[in-house]
Structure formats: structure tokens, C-alpha cells
Design a protein around this motif. Structure first.
Motif, PDB file in Angstrom:
ATOM      1  N   VAL A 176       0.882  -1.171   0.000  1.00  0.00           N
ATOM      2  CA  VAL A 176       0.000   0.000   0.000  1.00  0.00           C
ATOM      3  C   VAL A 176       0.916   1.217   0.000  1.00  0.00           C
ATOM      4  N   ILE A 177       0.720   2.137  -0.935  1.00  0.00           N
ATOM      5  CA  ILE A 177       1.685   3.225  -1.115  1.00  0.00           C
ATOM      6  C   ILE A 177       0.947   4.538  -1.354  1.00  0.00           C
ATOM      7  N   SER A 178       1.462   5.623  -0.748  1.00  0.00           N
ATOM      8  CA  SER A 178       0.765   6.902  -0.817  1.00  0.00           C
ATOM      9  C   SER A 178       1.783   8.038  -0.753  1.00  0.00           C
ATOM     10  N   THR A 179       1.467   9.185  -1.328  1.00  0.00           N
ATOM     11  CA  THR A 179       2.385  10.322  -1.253  1.00  0.00           C
ATOM     12  C   THR A 179       1.629  11.621  -1.022  1.00  0.00           C
ATOM     13  N   ASP A 180       2.249  12.530  -0.290  1.00  0.00           N
ATOM     14  CA  ASP A 180       1.639  13.815   0.057  1.00  0.00           C
ATOM     15  C   ASP A 180       2.733  14.875   0.175  1.00  0.00           C
ATOM     16  N   THR A 181       2.474  16.056  -0.362  1.00  0.00           N
ATOM     17  CA  THR A 181       3.429  17.169  -0.274  1.00  0.00           C
ATOM     18  C   THR A 181       2.963  18.178   0.765  1.00  0.00           C
ATOM     19  N   LEU A 182       3.903  18.718   1.523  1.00  0.00           N
ATOM     20  CA  LEU A 182       3.609  19.827   2.442  1.00  0.00           C
ATOM     21  C   LEU A 182       4.460  21.024   2.024  1.00  0.00           C
ATOM     22  N   ILE A 183       3.796  22.157   1.742  1.00  0.00           N
ATOM     23  CA  ILE A 183       4.506  23.358   1.309  1.00  0.00           C
ATOM     24  C   ILE A 183       4.360  24.440   2.377  1.00  0.00           C
ATOM     25  N   SER A 184       5.486  25.072   2.700  1.00  0.00           N
ATOM     26  CA  SER A 184       5.489  26.117   3.715  1.00  0.00           C
ATOM     27  C   SER A 184       4.532  27.244   3.330  1.00  0.00           C
TER      28      SER A 184
ATOM     29  N   PRO B 230       2.196   0.511   8.419  1.00  0.00           N
ATOM     30  CA  PRO B 230       3.273   1.283   7.800  1.00  0.00           C
ATOM     31  C   PRO B 230       4.602   0.562   7.918  1.00  0.00           C
ATOM     32  N   HIS B 231       5.405   0.654   6.876  1.00  0.00           N
ATOM     33  CA  HIS B 231       6.708  -0.017   6.884  1.00  0.00           C
ATOM     34  C   HIS B 231       7.857   0.972   6.724  1.00  0.00           C
ATOM     35  N   SER B 232       7.754   1.875   5.744  1.00  0.00           N
ATOM     36  CA  SER B 232       8.884   2.761   5.462  1.00  0.00           C
ATOM     37  C   SER B 232       8.401   4.015   4.741  1.00  0.00           C
ATOM     38  N   ILE B 233       9.281   5.023   4.705  1.00  0.00           N
ATOM     39  CA  ILE B 233       8.957   6.251   3.965  1.00  0.00           C
ATOM     40  C   ILE B 233      10.160   6.683   3.126  1.00  0.00           C
ATOM     41  N   LEU B 234       9.868   7.498   2.104  1.00  0.00           N
ATOM     42  CA  LEU B 234      10.893   8.218   1.352  1.00  0.00           C
ATOM     43  C   LEU B 234      10.598   9.704   1.516  1.00  0.00           C
ATOM     44  N   LEU B 235      11.650  10.519   1.515  1.00  0.00           N
ATOM     45  CA  LEU B 235      11.479  11.958   1.725  1.00  0.00           C
ATOM     46  C   LEU B 235      12.155  12.745   0.607  1.00  0.00           C
ATOM     47  N   ALA B 236      11.380  13.567  -0.097  1.00  0.00           N
ATOM     48  CA  ALA B 236      11.956  14.498  -1.064  1.00  0.00           C
ATOM     49  C   ALA B 236      11.817  15.901  -0.486  1.00  0.00           C
ATOM     50  N   LEU B 237      12.962  16.529  -0.277  1.00  0.00           N
ATOM     51  CA  LEU B 237      13.010  17.781   0.473  1.00  0.00           C
ATOM     52  C   LEU B 237      13.514  18.901  -0.432  1.00  0.00           C
ATOM     53  N   THR B 238      12.788  20.023  -0.467  1.00  0.00           N
ATOM     54  CA  THR B 238      13.279  21.216  -1.155  1.00  0.00           C
ATOM     55  C   THR B 238      13.510  22.292  -0.103  1.00  0.00           C
TER      56      THR B 238
ATOM     57  N   LEU C 107      13.210   5.317   7.290  1.00  0.00           N
ATOM     58  CA  LEU C 107      13.418   6.160   6.110  1.00  0.00           C
ATOM     59  C   LEU C 107      14.335   5.383   5.166  1.00  0.00           C
ATOM     60  N   ILE C 108      13.846   5.065   3.973  1.00  0.00           N
ATOM     61  CA  ILE C 108      14.627   4.186   3.083  1.00  0.00           C
ATOM     62  C   ILE C 108      15.151   4.915   1.854  1.00  0.00           C
ATOM     63  N   GLY C 109      14.894   6.215   1.740  1.00  0.00           N
ATOM     64  CA  GLY C 109      15.442   6.918   0.588  1.00  0.00           C
ATOM     65  C   GLY C 109      14.898   8.315   0.506  1.00  0.00           C
ATOM     66  N   GLY C 110      15.459   9.078  -0.434  1.00  0.00           N
ATOM     67  CA  GLY C 110      14.970  10.440  -0.582  1.00  0.00           C
ATOM     68  C   GLY C 110      15.806  11.241  -1.546  1.00  0.00           C
ATOM     69  N   ASP C 111      15.533  12.536  -1.534  1.00  0.00           N
ATOM     70  CA  ASP C 111      16.193  13.441  -2.462  1.00  0.00           C
ATOM     71  C   ASP C 111      16.174  14.821  -1.818  1.00  0.00           C
ATOM     72  N   THR C 112      17.235  15.587  -2.026  1.00  0.00           N
ATOM     73  CA  THR C 112      17.268  16.946  -1.481  1.00  0.00           C
ATOM     74  C   THR C 112      17.643  17.916  -2.587  1.00  0.00           C
ATOM     75  N   THR C 113      16.876  18.990  -2.715  1.00  0.00           N
ATOM     76  CA  THR C 113      17.171  20.000  -3.734  1.00  0.00           C
ATOM     77  C   THR C 113      17.079  21.382  -3.104  1.00  0.00           C
ATOM     78  N   ARG C 114      17.745  22.357  -3.752  1.00  0.00           N
ATOM     79  CA  ARG C 114      17.597  23.737  -3.296  1.00  0.00           C
ATOM     80  C   ARG C 114      16.464  24.391  -4.084  1.00  0.00           C
ATOM     81  N   GLY C 115      15.607  25.116  -3.375  1.00  0.00           N
ATOM     82  CA  GLY C 115      14.500  25.802  -4.041  1.00  0.00           C
ATOM     83  C   GLY C 115      14.030  26.948  -3.173  1.00  0.00           C
ATOM     84  N   GLN C 116      13.210  27.835  -3.738  1.00  0.00           N
ATOM     85  CA  GLN C 116      12.847  29.044  -2.999  1.00  0.00           C
ATOM     86  C   GLN C 116      11.950  28.779  -1.796  1.00  0.00           C
TER      87      GLN C 116
END
Ligand code: TPS
Length: 325
Positions: free
Chosen positions: A43-51, A83-91, A118-127
């Protein structure tokens, strides 16, 4: 600090017994490798949180990390998944350790409590600060609880209390705001144990993120049924219970950010569930029932839900949170 040392420093933690937890390869390679348990579905799901959009810009970083994980685990709870694990994409606008350290602490505090890695992710610079979490969980094959299973005669039940987070959002600048209500906005508790306990009991379920009226509307539409709820029966914290009916309805039905579970269940199964769940937290409250058709349909052209107050239809000025209105 470059991307790699940033991930390593704040997000890479030693895995304890990765094999037994189903993680053959965790964070650090191009991709993670999981070993699904036998006779289970992913079972897999994704959600974005923006400041500034999903949380006030001055929210403390610990809460931001916590909430990003919480709203995603809440989606798994709403399916009856473990729940088993999460991935995090961070800007991030900047790599500031004073911000990143508590953010990682908040994220891991909830993950540790839920035994999630936490089993993976990505980090980028953004405004603008933004966090996208993808959550993975398991459910025994065929046992996930969908939105489409509500049956005529079922009860409509919600966990916990409604409208607390929306109230807190409205009263952020009030120094007298109850910290309990503020933490309902900043650090919601995903109802994981309840989600699991409802396997085999609930006929349909979702978690309330956009407000009960709009979200329950999804169950009704997907199931092809109508529903009636009673404003008097909505579970409210004392602060909200003291408000007038219009204010109560706006917060509890249309406010959003509740992250409580809303489910439908036959009366006989609910009686058994009550003996199993007992006084466990969160409490469960019946707020209405599923009908074959809506006797007040003409007064509610927008969805299949009728809200009654003192036995009369109550017209909502706003259904729920929408990003594009
Ligand atoms: C600063 N809010 C934002 S997104 C959402 C709600 C109720 C629904 C869930 O999001 N403004 C600020 N902070 C907030 N928490 C809100 C507004 C309210 P999604 O549908 O994207 O999962």
C-alpha cells in the motif's frame, strides 16, 4: 554543505536488523530494495507539504518534520495498512543545521514510534520549503479498507475530535490559544492502531484531511450511497463545543487538518468493535448513518451528504479545504 553530506548527516541512520524488517537495502544507493512479506499487498501513498500552504511559515522545524511523516502515515492507517517505510523528497531554500536537525528529529520521532524506516529520498535547493513524503505499508492480500464499500444501514463513525486544528489555525496569534489545540495542528497523531483494528470491521474508510463534509462525500460518492449526519453528535473539544452551531460546523465539517479516521460499519460489527476497542484512545463516536437515498436531496445538490441540526437540514457555506478556489 553539499547534498550528500547533508543527507548523510541528518537522514542516514544505522538500520537495526534490516533483514528482519524487510529492508534488503536502505538509504544510500540509487534505490532501496524491500522484501514484501508473503501474502501481503503493498500500500503506497504520497503527500506534499509546502510552507505557508500546508503549515504556517513560522512553524517550528520539529513539527514540520513530524507533520510531513504523520499525514502520510495517516493515509496508510486509513487503508488498514501497517506502515513499513517512507521516502522523503526535500526542497530547501538553504541548508541550515539549526533548522535541519530538529526537522529530522521530528520526522524520526514519529517514525521510531511507528517502527517506520526512512529508506530513501532526495534533497534540492529551491525558494520555498517543501517536503514530499512517500509512505509504504503492507496489508494482508484483499484486506485493505477502501472508500467504496459503504453499505445501506451502516453507521458513520469518526475517531477523536474534529475541528481542533482548524480552530488553532484561526487563533494562531492569540496568546491564550490552548497548546493542546495548537499541537493538533502542528503534530497530528496518525491513528495507526485503530486503522489496523478496523480490518474486517469497517466497510469503508478514509482519513479526514480536507474536512469531514468533503471527505465523507468521497465515501458516499465512491460507494453510490447517501448519508446523514447530525451536527449535535460531532465529537468536539470543550473549546469548540462552546461555539455557536455555524462556527462549530465551519470548523468541524469544513476546516480540515483533522487526521482522524472516518469509517462506515454495520451496527452488529460496531457492537463487537466497541467491546474490542473499549476505552482505548482515540474514542469512537457514531455521527450518522448510510441511507439508500437522501430525502432532502433537493436542498443538497452538491454531494450525497445531509447534515441535520435539530432534525432539520443544515446548509454548509463551505464544503471543505480546496487548493484551487
Ligand atoms: C498556512 N490546510 C492546508 S492543506 C489542507 C488544509 C486543511 C488540506 C490537506 O492538504 N494554511 C496554512 N496551514 C494550513 N494547515 C492550512 C492553510 C489548511 P492536502 O489536500 O494537500 O493533502
Amino acid at each position: 554543505m553539499d547534498e550528500f553530506s547533508l543527507i548523510h548527516r541528518y537522514f542516514q541512520r544505522p538500520e537495526n536488523s534490516p533483514a528482519s524488517s524487510g529492508i534488503r537495502l536502505g538509504i544510500g544507493d540509487d534505490a532501496a530494495i524491500l522484501t514484501p512479506p508473503a501474502h501481503h499487498e503493498l500500500v503506497i501513498s504520497t503527500d506534499t507539504l509546502i510552507s505557508g500552504r500546508h503549515f504556517p511559515i513560522d512553524t517550528d522545524p520539529y513539527s514540520i518534520g513530524w507533520k510531513a511523516a504523520a499525514v502520510n502515515l495517516s493515509d496508510l492507517a486509513a487503508m488498514g495498512a501497517k506502515p513499513h517505510s517512507i521516502l522523503l523528497a526535500l526542497t530547501l531554500p538553504e541548508a541550515n543545521p539549526d533548522f535541519l536537525e530538529p526537522l529530522a528529529d521530528g520526522l524520526f520521532a514519529l517514525c521510531d514510534a511507528a517502527q517506520v524506516k526512512l529508506i530513501g529520498g532526495d534533497t534540492t535547493r529551491g525558494q520555498t520549503l517543501s517536503l514530499t513524503v512517500t509512505a509504504l505499508g503492507w496489508v494482508p492480500t484483499g484486506q485493505a479498507i477502501l472508500r467504496s464499500g459503504a453499505q445501506i444501514g451502516d453507521l458513520i463513525v469518526v475517531s477523536g475530535t474534529l475541528g481542533d486544528a482548524a480552530y488553532a489555525l484561526q487563533h494562531l496569534n492569540n496568546p491564550a490559544l490552548d497548546p493542546e489545540l495548537k499541537s493538533r495542528l502542528d503534530r497530528p497523531t496518525p491513528r495507526l492502531a485503530l486503522g489496523l483494528a478496523l480490518r474486517g470491521y469497517a466497510s469503508a474508510m478514509l482519513d479526514i484531511s480536507d474536512g469531514l463534509a468533503q471527505d465523507l462525500g468521497h465515501i458516499l460518492k465512491e460507494s453510490g450511497v447517501w448519508g446523514q449526519i447530525h451536527l449535535e453528535d460531532l465529537p468536539l473539544s470543550p473549546t469548540l463545543a462552546a461555539l455557536n452551531p455555524e462556527q462549530r460546523a465551519a470548523l468541524a465539517l469544513s476546516g480540515g487538518d483533522d487526521y482522524e479516521l472516518c469509517f462506515t460499519i454495520s451496527p452488529s460489527k460496531f457492537a463487537i468493535l466497541q467491546s474490542v476497542w473499549g476505552d482505548s484512545s482515540p474514542p469512537l463516536n457514531v455521527i450518522g448513518q448510510i441511507n439508500a437515498r437522501d430525502h432532502n436531496k433537493n436542498e443538497h445538490p452538491h454531494n450525497n451528504l445531509t447534515v441535520l441540526y435539530q432534525q432539520k437540514p443544515f446548509i454548509l457555506t463551505q464544503q471543505g479545504f480546496r487548493h484551487f478556489e
